[in-house]
Design a protein around this motif. Structure first.
Motif, PDB file in Angstrom:
ATOM      1  N   GLN A 146     -71.920  -0.086  54.093  1.00  0.00           N
ATOM      2  CA  GLN A 146     -72.066   1.174  54.807  1.00  0.00           C
ATOM      3  C   GLN A 146     -72.119   1.001  56.322  1.00  0.00           C
ATOM      4  N   LEU A 166     -70.228   1.297  59.375  1.00  0.00           N
ATOM      5  CA  LEU A 166     -68.985   1.907  59.844  1.00  0.00           C
ATOM      6  C   LEU A 166     -68.433   1.210  61.077  1.00  0.00           C
ATOM      7  N   CYS A 219     -66.598  -1.787  59.902  1.00  0.00           N
ATOM      8  CA  CYS A 219     -65.349  -1.369  59.252  1.00  0.00           C
ATOM      9  C   CYS A 219     -64.296  -0.994  60.294  1.00  0.00           C
ATOM     10  N   SER A 220     -64.736  -0.304  61.330  1.00  0.00           N
ATOM     11  CA  SER A 220     -63.811   0.121  62.371  1.00  0.00           C
ATOM     12  C   SER A 220     -63.192  -1.088  63.073  1.00  0.00           C
ATOM     13  N   VAL A 244     -65.508   2.560  52.470  1.00  0.00           N
ATOM     14  CA  VAL A 244     -66.848   2.284  53.002  1.00  0.00           C
ATOM     15  C   VAL A 244     -67.402   3.670  53.219  1.00  0.00           C
ATOM     16  N   ASP A 245     -68.264   4.111  52.323  1.00  0.00           N
ATOM     17  CA  ASP A 245     -68.393   5.538  52.086  1.00  0.00           C
ATOM     18  C   ASP A 245     -69.841   5.946  51.822  1.00  0.00           C
ATOM     19  N   CYS A 263     -64.495   5.646  60.191  1.00  0.00           N
ATOM     20  CA  CYS A 263     -64.268   4.212  59.976  1.00  0.00           C
ATOM     21  C   CYS A 263     -62.943   3.742  60.573  1.00  0.00           C
ATOM     22  N   TRP A 264     -62.076   4.668  60.945  1.00  0.00           N
ATOM     23  CA  TRP A 264     -60.765   4.273  61.517  1.00  0.00           C
ATOM     24  C   TRP A 264     -60.688   4.602  63.012  1.00  0.00           C
TER      25      TRP A 264
END
Lengths: 272, 272, 272
Positions: B45, B47, B50-51, B71-72, B98-99
């Motif tokens: 989790q 973010l 993930c980014s 990733v939620d 996340c993007w």
């Protein structure tokens, strides 16, 4: 027609974007390869581990497989990158000896090329990530059918890793632990053949005397520390349903000694 | 014809049946995709991680690749699921930012669709596992050639992640550690370009002053703490053959400061 | 034509050369398979974990998929290897009950074959690594179209794993934690259907009383310990944005009890 097989082996770690970037850079050159992950969790920069890993896995792959190996503590220095042809397969490796174990057990001689042809590389090459910027695109081009000669000139010398070897001294076989797997099994470099030919008086790992020689884990009760012939055909010490590494506090490099009664041709518990 | 490429990125963990179930649900819709694991070990989790992960990896993939990212932390709440078209590739992501990193470094504008068309989903949708019940089957249908418009309406707004940015204050470049890789290397958000343009007086990470600026790890002896330009073209601090994170006790968010003598066009050790 | 799907599930660990060797041995027989990693990080020799893993993942795969499962504490003993046909898919498993959970939830009956036909095996079979020497080459031959009967005779009995089952005692549903995922969520064997049909008075895990029953994690603030219906349609206990396993100190086997007020058809927070 079968997609060309390309395997990936790195020490980048399981959550690393570096693995992902390498895959992208390779698929960008040839999206039709079949990518096979061997492992991305090799101990960082541990060349001996990498050498054992490759010699345990590569020989099982079919001819034509290309293995890309990035365990590369010397990235960005003058170390070379090599394309190796061996046993009908190819490896793309840093010239740091990570493939020495594989070479030692091979029956034929390698052809080795130095990877210098920049037209096969990524347009920009970073100083710290040759996996993405050199290995991956070169692998992509090779998988498209580029001959080995395209990457650069053939070479006759390369770095050899100093791997520990076992030796026979009278009634003793002396080796050491060369690999510990994730079960905590201790694999030594004492040849299985030597063990099978001998009548065993005792087996010790460091200061610990092993209780029994068995054919497989299941022959002794859980918790026993046993010796057996490993799947790599070397002497292995294991705790049945446990971790011998934790139990005995043993690390890679710990001495292993087999004492023989008299040389003989067989022992009762030897595999066929 | 090449099999469509679909990548998977999750924080489900390496031994999770959730990854396996997602793969099954995707292959059940289109067994001809080539599945590529990016990572399933992202910090749960997280973010920002993930980014960074996506911006470091996605740009290297070929056009047409579909990236499925789960990733939620907001699963089962009202958070949307988005299909993003960016740079010739597509992403299926929770609408949680996340993007964002990927978007910030992109040169073109995204087209974004809200995933609401239930006929593309699994017949039953659980409240806690949209990866398996929505993301995977939608990805399967997209890989079969469904146009983006099929998943739902185009949208013009989405969640942006608040990412830390570096700034220039007189003779100081102030940033922070934004990513720590599995080697323990510290990647900052100070642009490599700024470093290359400057004559460096000092570099500090938290309270630790870095010894040298080098081009690659191999230029300093093992154990040295060095600065260099990372493979993401930002300032990186590393311990040669070691872990700077462990050595310096640094975490993501630790300030990084570069002091410049005078602005200039080059420094001696800059990459070409 | 689509490449045949073969999945791999083992407890060999993420950095093991054993996984790599298995892939090689399989691809040497059929380089055209699409290999899908389910996981290689299953807890070593933990058959209950493996059983849960398979029942959570296998049903989502398309017909024709072959699942190779090597969690095999009995390797090298007299334990059999089985080829199972179930629900249009096939599994190659040690006969140790690792597929019991899958069988229990299946609607049709399996056909089971004992793998004894040595012409499909590797020429040399080690005593400790049947994954490489038997499972992999047999899987390769099956993926080439060999009928199940080729591996050996059909059998009517096999090992069943003793899996804990939940039961109803008056106003109590008594079960236990059967699986803990990498987020630390606690999955029990109390059927979601029973929970949905009941008006809940309380839910306890060990000695800890759960605060609320919710539909998804996002309905309670971070740090709350909540109950919900899991993606496996059983009662789950989770800490929102945290690890319930760590928070409550719970392990697999900890009792889970649901007390009901009176049986009823719905509860307010039940999923649709």
């Amino acid at each position: 027609m079968t997609a060309p097989l390309v395997t990936l082996t790195t020490d980048f770690g399981p959550r690393s974007p570096y693995v992902a970037a390498m895959k992208g850079a390779l698929l960008a050159v040839n999206p039709a390869v079949q990518l096979i992950d061997l492992s991305h969790s090799l101990p960082p920069q541990d060349l001996q581990y990498c050498s054992w890993f490759l010699q345990s896995a590569v020989p099982y792959f079919p001819p034509g497989t290309l293995h890309v190996v990035v365990v590369d503590p010397g990235v960005g220095t003058g170390r070379d990158i090599l394309l190796v042809e061996l046993g009908g397969q190819r490896l793309l490796v840093p010239d740091n000896g990570c493939w020495t174990g594989l070479l030692r057990q091979a029956s034929d001689r390698p052809r080795v090329f130095r990877v210098i042809e920049r037209s096969l590389w990524h347009a920009q090459v970073s100083a710290t990530f040759h996996g993405r910027d050199i290995f991956a695109p070169v692998a992509g081009h090779l998988s498209l059918g580029s001959p080995a000669e395209r990457v650069g000139p053939e070479v006759k010398t390369w770095i050899d890793l100093q791997l520990p070897s076992a030796c026979v001294k009278g009634d003793a076989l002396d080796g050491e632990v060369v690999f510990i797997d994730d079960f905590g099994n201790l694999l030594s470099n004492v040849a299985g053949e030597e063990v099978r030919r001998s009548s065993i008086a005792s087996i010790t790992v460091g200061s610990h005397r092993v209780e029994r020689l068995v054919r497989s884990y299941g022959e002794a009760p859980p918790g026993s520390v046993v010796a057996l012939i490993s799947s790599a055909d070397t002497l292995e010490v294991a705790e049945v349903h446990g971790s011998a590494a934790r139990r005995l506090g043993v690390t890679v490099g710990t001495p292993v000694r087999v004492l023989r009664r008299v040389p003989s041709d067989t022992i009762a518990s030897a595999p066929p």
